[in-house]
Design an enzyme around this catalytic site. Structure first.
Site, PDB file in Angstrom:
ATOM      1  N   ASN A 189       3.536  10.360   2.261  1.00  0.00           N
ATOM      2  CA  ASN A 189       5.320  10.318   2.563  1.00  0.00           C
ATOM      3  C   ASN A 189       4.631   8.264   2.584  1.00  0.00           C
ATOM      4  O   ASN A 189       5.134   8.033   4.227  1.00  0.00           O
ATOM      5  CB  ASN A 189       5.839  10.830   3.302  1.00  0.00           C
ATOM      6  CG  ASN A 189       8.076  10.698   3.448  1.00  0.00           C
ATOM      7  OD1 ASN A 189       8.187   9.653   2.798  1.00  0.00           O
ATOM      8  ND2 ASN A 189       8.375  11.524   3.764  1.00  0.00           N
ATOM      9  N   CYS A 205      14.855   8.211   3.477  1.00  0.00           N
ATOM     10  CA  CYS A 205      13.800   8.170   1.895  1.00  0.00           C
ATOM     11  C   CYS A 205      14.674   8.738   0.254  1.00  0.00           C
ATOM     12  O   CYS A 205      13.488   8.532   0.273  1.00  0.00           O
ATOM     13  CB  CYS A 205      13.096   9.652   2.605  1.00  0.00           C
ATOM     14  SG  CYS A 205      11.763   9.629   3.722  1.00  0.00           S
ATOM     15  N   HIS A 262      11.115  12.639  -4.919  1.00  0.00           N
ATOM     16  CA  HIS A 262      10.778  12.381  -3.321  1.00  0.00           C
ATOM     17  C   HIS A 262       9.321  12.430  -2.958  1.00  0.00           C
ATOM     18  O   HIS A 262       9.180  13.813  -2.952  1.00  0.00           O
ATOM     19  CB  HIS A 262      11.138  11.652  -2.906  1.00  0.00           C
ATOM     20  CG  HIS A 262      11.257  11.588  -1.124  1.00  0.00           C
ATOM     21  ND1 HIS A 262      10.172  10.492  -1.158  1.00  0.00           N
ATOM     22  CD2 HIS A 262      10.994  11.925   0.075  1.00  0.00           C
ATOM     23  CE1 HIS A 262      10.178  10.068   0.355  1.00  0.00           C
ATOM     24  NE2 HIS A 262      10.817  11.264   1.255  1.00  0.00           N
TER      25      HIS A 262
END
Ligand code: UT7
Length: 332
Positions: A286, A116, A256
């Protein structure tokens, strides 16, 4: 000669059409909209459907849009770095598939994998090629087709991920705008909490690995959550401190998008009110390497030349980091 910095001169994004809502997930696993919304902030996510479609099918439309918006001919691109955890194939690099598809015939390309945090790591890397004076046009892509590695029988994991991505153009700047500082970190002892068990050289694909569902992302959510809250907040506070920035000085946090609660904890630590925090987790979930460029893309019209922006991420590996940049252009 004034110092060369690497500035973002354009941003683009792409999400597939199919919308997977919390309601539809209720028909797939034992979950409900209320649980997902209160624990994560997610309402829906996008899924790339279609046989033979991979991450490059998300990245290519994003890169085409970027070339159009920045008036760049494909052959002018020097380098394309693709941050992804879900490459089309183990090799060649997805970056090569993208450059071939868009006609960037003079560019070299490679993939970068930092889960990520991939987009941040790739942005920091790409900026060095500009700052050195060696290259003039570097594209950094962050894109993932997470639905390819999500186990839709694991209710604690499948609800958070979605497919999507975006891209930015980096070019030299001599006004002091663009990337100012970065802090990037990794700690491999965190690998146990978030990883894919099979499909790598340690455990190649076999009938047994498929039957054991080992080709999906394995996540111990609570553990990851604990480290993410601390890691993302610590690094964001650190980059502000060493650049003498207060919450007042920061125009935007681009976090994020893994969990709304992690984002809120980071913003609190930085002393930022919620209007300064980019948020689209409710729509896309996500998307791993895709979250940060997708936020920049959606908020581009609100960004002004000179805005102080902090990008921050945390992900598998563990990897985490923050980048401080000064936005280089007004809304067009
Ligand atoms: O981007 C890469 C890095 N990843 C992250 O940053 C993700 C970080 N982790 C998280 O965001 C959260 O840990 C999750 C959203 C994944 C899970 O939320 P949580 O609050 O940590 O839930 P939990 O795993 O502790 O589970 C709490 C309860 C459990 O039930 P019991 O044992 O208390 O009865 C779970 O079985 O919630 C249950 N549960 C669910 N219930 C309804 C877990 N998933 C679900 C679900 N629907 N989808």
């Amino acid at each position: 000669m004034s110092k060369i910095t690497a500035a973002i001169t354009g941003v683009s994004g792409y999400v597939p059409d199919y919308v997977l809502t919390n309601k539809e997930l209720e028909t797939m696993v034992d979950t409900n909209d209320e649980w997902i919304t209160t624990r994560t902030g997610i309402k829906e996510r996008r899924i790339l459907k279609g046989e033979g479609k991979g991450t490059s099918h998300i990245a290519v439309p994003a890169v085409r849009e970027l070339l159009r918006k920045t008036n760049t001919k494909p052959e002018e691109v020097d380098l394309l770095i693709c941050a992804t955890t879900t490459p089309d194939m183990v090799f060649p690099a997805t970056a090569n598939l993208i450059t071939a598809e868009v006609g960037a015939v003079n560019a070299f390309g490679y993939d970068l994998q930092a889960a990520c945090s991939g987009f941040l790591f790739a942005l920091a890397t790409g900026s060095k090629f500009i700052e050195s004076g060696q290259y003039k046009k570097v594209i950094v892509v962050g894109a993932d087709k997470m639905s390819a590695i999500v186990d839709y029988t694991d209710r604690a994991t499948c609800i958070i991920f979605g497919d999507g991505g975006g891209a930015v153009m980096l070019e030299p700047n001599t006004e002091g705008l663009g990337i100012q500082d970065s802090i990037l970190k990794s700690d491999g002892t965190g690998a146990q909490f978030l990883h894919m068990k099979a499909g790598g050289s340690r455990k190649p694909a076999s009938i047994e690995t498929v039957q054991a569902r080992e080709h999906f992302a394995y996540q111990e959510g609570q553990q990851v959550f604990k480290f993410a809250v601390k890691g993302m907040a610590d690094v964001s506070a650190e980059i502000m401190e060493r650049n003498h920035l207060t919450g007042e000085d920061v125009a935007w946090l681009v976090p994020h998008q893994a969990n709304k609660r992690i984002i809120e904890a980071t913003a609190n630590r930085m002393g930022l009110s919620s209007e300064k925090v980019m948020l689209n987790i409710q729509k896309y979930g996500n998307t791993t390497s895709g979250t940060i460029p997708l936020c920049l893309w959606e908020y581009e019209n609100q960004l002004k030349k000179g805005d102080n922006i902090i990008l921050a991420a945390f992900g598998g590996g563990f990897t985490w980091g923050a980048i401080y940049l000064k936005w280089a252009y007004d809304p067009k």
